[in-house]
Design a protein around this motif. Sequence first.
Motif, short mmCIF file in Angstrom:
data_model
loop_
_atom_site.label_atom_id
_atom_site.label_comp_id
_atom_site.label_asym_id
_atom_site.label_seq_id
_atom_site.Cartn_x
_atom_site.Cartn_y
_atom_site.Cartn_z
N GLY A 11 -28.48 -5.98 1.57
CA GLY A 11 -28.46 -4.62 2.10
C GLY A 11 -27.12 -3.95 1.89
N PRO A 12 -26.90 -2.86 2.60
CA PRO A 12 -25.66 -2.11 2.43
C PRO A 12 -24.48 -2.74 3.16
N PHE A 13 -23.29 -2.32 2.75
CA PHE A 13 -22.08 -2.60 3.52
C PHE A 13 -21.90 -1.48 4.53
N ILE A 14 -21.24 -1.80 5.63
CA ILE A 14 -20.89 -0.79 6.63
C ILE A 14 -19.39 -0.89 6.85
N VAL A 15 -18.76 0.26 7.07
CA VAL A 15 -17.32 0.32 7.34
C VAL A 15 -17.17 0.99 8.70
N VAL A 16 -16.67 0.22 9.68
CA VAL A 16 -16.64 0.65 11.08
C VAL A 16 -15.20 0.58 11.60
N PRO A 17 -14.77 1.55 12.41
CA PRO A 17 -13.45 1.42 13.04
C PRO A 17 -13.39 0.14 13.86
N ARG A 18 -12.26 -0.57 13.76
CA ARG A 18 -12.12 -1.82 14.51
C ARG A 18 -12.40 -1.59 15.99
N SER A 19 -11.97 -0.45 16.51
CA SER A 19 -12.15 -0.14 17.93
C SER A 19 -13.61 0.06 18.31
N ALA A 20 -14.50 0.24 17.33
CA ALA A 20 -15.92 0.49 17.60
C ALA A 20 -16.83 -0.64 17.11
N LEU A 21 -16.26 -1.77 16.72
CA LEU A 21 -17.09 -2.88 16.19
C LEU A 21 -18.20 -3.29 17.15
N ALA A 22 -17.92 -3.33 18.42
CA ALA A 22 -18.91 -3.78 19.40
C ALA A 22 -20.12 -2.85 19.46
N PHE A 40 -24.58 7.38 -2.52
CA PHE A 40 -23.67 6.26 -2.72
C PHE A 40 -22.92 5.92 -1.44
N VAL A 41 -22.57 6.95 -0.66
CA VAL A 41 -21.93 6.77 0.64
C VAL A 41 -22.52 7.76 1.63
N GLY A 42 -22.52 7.38 2.89
CA GLY A 42 -23.00 8.26 3.95
C GLY A 42 -22.29 7.93 5.25
N VAL A 43 -22.30 8.85 6.18
CA VAL A 43 -21.64 8.66 7.46
C VAL A 43 -22.69 8.65 8.57
N LEU A 44 -22.57 7.67 9.47
CA LEU A 44 -23.46 7.56 10.63
C LEU A 44 -22.64 7.70 11.90
N ALA A 45 -23.19 8.38 12.90
CA ALA A 45 -22.55 8.49 14.21
C ALA A 45 -22.85 7.24 15.02
N LEU A 46 -21.85 6.77 15.76
CA LEU A 46 -22.01 5.65 16.69
C LEU A 46 -22.03 6.20 18.11
N PRO A 47 -22.50 5.41 19.08
CA PRO A 47 -22.70 5.91 20.44
C PRO A 47 -21.50 6.57 21.11
N ASP A 48 -20.29 6.10 20.89
CA ASP A 48 -19.14 6.67 21.59
C ASP A 48 -18.49 7.82 20.84
N GLY A 49 -19.14 8.31 19.78
CA GLY A 49 -18.58 9.39 18.99
C GLY A 49 -17.84 8.90 17.75
N ALA A 50 -17.65 7.59 17.60
CA ALA A 50 -17.03 7.04 16.40
C ALA A 50 -18.00 7.22 15.22
N GLU A 51 -17.46 7.07 14.02
CA GLU A 51 -18.28 7.20 12.83
C GLU A 51 -18.16 5.95 11.97
N ALA A 114 -26.11 -5.88 8.14
CA ALA A 114 -27.14 -6.61 8.88
C ALA A 114 -26.58 -7.31 10.11
N TYR A 115 -25.28 -7.54 10.15
CA TYR A 115 -24.67 -8.29 11.25
C TYR A 115 -24.22 -7.38 12.38
N LEU A 116 -24.15 -7.95 13.58
CA LEU A 116 -23.56 -7.26 14.72
C LEU A 116 -22.07 -7.11 14.46
N GLY A 117 -21.49 -6.03 14.93
CA GLY A 117 -20.06 -5.87 14.80
C GLY A 117 -19.28 -6.98 15.49
N THR A 118 -19.85 -7.54 16.55
CA THR A 118 -19.19 -8.62 17.28
C THR A 118 -19.19 -9.94 16.51
N GLU A 119 -19.98 -10.01 15.42
CA GLU A 119 -20.04 -11.23 14.60
C GLU A 119 -19.01 -11.24 13.47
#
Length: 160
Positions: A11-22, A40-51, A114-119
């Motif tokens: 699947g795809p790679f995801i790039v997440v701010p370290r502060s929002a991994l959880a 090729f790239v896209g941005v997704l919103a996360l629950p706390d407003g992080a992207e 595919a993995y949880l940010g906590t993993e």
Amino acid sequence: MSLTWLETEGGPFIVVPRSALAQWSGTEGDYDRACEVMDFVGVLALPDGAEALVLWDEPLSTTYFPEHRVLVRWCYAESEEGVADIIRAGLPTAEWEGGPVLSTTGELVMFDAAYLGTEVGTLTDSTVLELGAGRYRVDSASIEPDDLTSFRVHRFVELA
């Protein structure tokens, strides 16, 4: 220069701010949203407003060149020998396509969506993208110096 290439399980790679991994829920919810990105790239919103940034296309081996703020995705090449030089030589003449804007609070972490940010760091490999807090446009280009070599690159352009 030795490069560390990351792989996904298809699947795809995801790039997440370290502060929002959880907040990244992997196959428990966010993975499906990441798979809906068809650019090729896209941005997704996360629950706390992080992207989070999604790297889609094919499940290509990917590495990061921190000195150029560029993600490099391996489409095809005969070997890894000289790849760093090929990328460095191709960046100045690449035909960049403007991409989405990503806002971040700082350091980003790239891993298999595919993995949880906590993993991250335990069950899945990752790489760190050391960017300062701010807004970045993520442009994309291809570097194809010959018929046997092709890389897709994504650069982070800091916006004022």
